[in-house]
Design a protein around this motif. Structure first.
Motif, PDB file in Angstrom:
ATOM      1  N   MET A 137       0.840  -1.197   0.000  1.00 37.62           N
ATOM      2  CA  MET A 137       0.000   0.000   0.000  1.00 37.62           C
ATOM      3  C   MET A 137       0.870   1.240   0.000  1.00 37.62           C
ATOM      4  N   TYR A 138       0.274   2.350  -0.430  1.00 30.65           N
ATOM      5  CA  TYR A 138       0.924   3.647  -0.278  1.00 30.65           C
ATOM      6  C   TYR A 138       0.874   4.045   1.186  1.00 30.65           C
ATOM      7  N   LYS A 142      -0.894   7.879   8.797  1.00 33.35           N
ATOM      8  CA  LYS A 142      -1.849   7.197   9.660  1.00 33.35           C
ATOM      9  C   LYS A 142      -1.561   5.716   9.560  1.00 33.35           C
ATOM     10  N   LEU A 143      -1.649   5.011  10.657  1.00 32.88           N
ATOM     11  CA  LEU A 143      -1.204   3.626  10.730  1.00 32.88           C
ATOM     12  C   LEU A 143      -1.909   2.709   9.732  1.00 32.88           C
ATOM     13  N   ASP A 144      -1.157   2.221   8.757  1.00 38.73           N
ATOM     14  CA  ASP A 144      -1.616   1.198   7.803  1.00 38.73           C
ATOM     15  C   ASP A 144      -2.930   1.547   7.128  1.00 38.73           C
ATOM     16  N   ALA A 145      -3.125   2.822   6.831  1.00 36.49           N
ATOM     17  CA  ALA A 145      -4.403   3.284   6.295  1.00 36.49           C
ATOM     18  C   ALA A 145      -4.331   3.723   4.834  1.00 36.49           C
ATOM     19  N   GLY A 146      -3.180   3.568   4.188  1.00 40.09           N
ATOM     20  CA  GLY A 146      -3.018   4.054   2.822  1.00 40.09           C
ATOM     21  C   GLY A 146      -3.745   3.225   1.787  1.00 40.09           C
ATOM     22  N   ASP A 147      -3.803   3.748   0.570  1.00 41.49           N
ATOM     23  CA  ASP A 147      -4.485   3.061  -0.527  1.00 41.49           C
ATOM     24  C   ASP A 147      -3.756   1.769  -0.884  1.00 41.49           C
ATOM     25  N   ILE A 148      -4.539   0.739  -1.180  1.00 43.42           N
ATOM     26  CA  ILE A 148      -4.002  -0.586  -1.509  1.00 43.42           C
ATOM     27  C   ILE A 148      -3.558  -0.620  -2.968  1.00 43.42           C
TER      28      ILE A 148
END
Length: 315
Positions: A137-138, A142-148
């Motif tokens: 992901m990008y 924010k913790l592990d919240a980026g676009d897949i």
């Protein structure tokens, strides 16, 4: 040639770094956590990624805190085309995320949005999931919240542990990253936003999560034991002594005993009653202060285990 800054720390990250080196990508720097004391003697030891980077002759940076550090300015000055992180251990500042032309991507050991956080492998196994996977992901602040960007599934079998799934995911993540980088370079990327309503979290394992509650169903206890193996390992108490429970087997048998009660002592296992009256066979354990051993080895000598005695959930 593409200029990459790699950021990672534990064993999980090593195959990812190795894959980049094998494919002859230019690694401008490897960023990892500082050396930490390890073991009973508290010997200062480098993280696995640092050891691998040194073997490969790569530049290593180890900021205690990345934000505002001289190392941050140095990384930015390297003008990387891409930043790759894999279990690095810190959230990257926005100024760093904005630096590479192709962005900053993370190799995360779950099928996001499930299991964001620091212990996704442990939690998936403890929850009895039948599958997990790797997400690239990008990165965002924010913790592990980026676009897949890409994902790959990995099955969790009945006898898998956190250790075996860790190794499967580490290899799968390295392979997926090498398949994803050409897509990033081509610009033909179709990232998908995460569904926040489906997000779950897997925070770092706490001491309380390691404690076995014998009132729970046998399946849940078995999942807990394999989810905490080989680290940090589930534990229980027997006659005021702590025992780490390393391996269990679910039995297709019931008992009328109380939760935690020993139903039988076999030559190679101790059968214990769970909260749903199903039996669980302990086959490997570790008495406090002693080496790990199979139950067969333990039972060859003097031992306190007898039918009718109980394991407890007390410390």
């Amino acid at each position: 040639m593409m200029n990459i800054v790699f950021m990672g720390t534990p064993d999980f990250s090593v195959p990812v770094l190795q894959g980049l080196v094998k494919e002859e990508y230019t690694i401008a720097a490897v960023v990892t956590q500082p050396d930490r004391p390890k073991g009973r003697k508290k010997i200062l030891s480098p993280p696995p990624v640092k050891e691998e980077a040194i073997r490969q002759g790569l530049k290593v940076l180890q900021p205690e805190k990345l934000k505002g550090s001289p190392e941050l300015a140095e990384i930015i000055s390297l003008q990387p085309d891409l930043i790759v992180t894999a279990a690095y251990g810190q959230i990257l500042p926005k100024e760093l995320l904005d630096t590479p032309a192709l962005g900053a991507v993370n190799v995360h050991a779950s099928l996001l949005p499930k299991y964001r956080g620091g212990a996704p492998i442990h939690q998936a196994v403890m929850d009895g999931e039948k599958k997990t996977g790797v997400t690239i992901m990008y990165m965002v602040p924010k913790l592990d919240a980026g676009d897949i960007i890409t994902q790959v599934e990995v099955s969790i079998e009945e006898d898998d542990t956190t250790g075996t799934i860790h190794d499967k995911l580490s290899g799968a993540g390295a392979k997926l990253l090498l398949e994803t980088i050409p897509v990033l370079k081509s610009g033909e990327v179709s990232p998908q936003k995460q569904n926040e309503a489906e997000a779950t979290f897997a925070s770092n394992i706490t001491r309380d999560q390691e404690k076995i509650d014998w009132n729970r169903p046998a399946r849940d206890i078995h999942n807990q034991v394999r989810g905490l193996f080989p680290w940090p390992v589930a534990y229980t108490t027997f006659e005021n002594k702590l025992y780490k429970i390393r391996k269990t087997v679910r039995l297709d048998e019931e008992s009328e005993g109380k939760p935690g009660e020993i139903a039988a002592v076999k030559p190679d296992s101790i059968w214990i009653t769970a909260g749903d009256h199903q039996l669980l066979a302990v086959t490997e354990l570790q008495p406090s202060g002693k080496k790990k051993m199979t139950v067969e080895e333990l039972l060859r000598g003097r031992h306190p285990f007898e039918e009718g005695k109980r394991f407890t959930s007390e410390d």
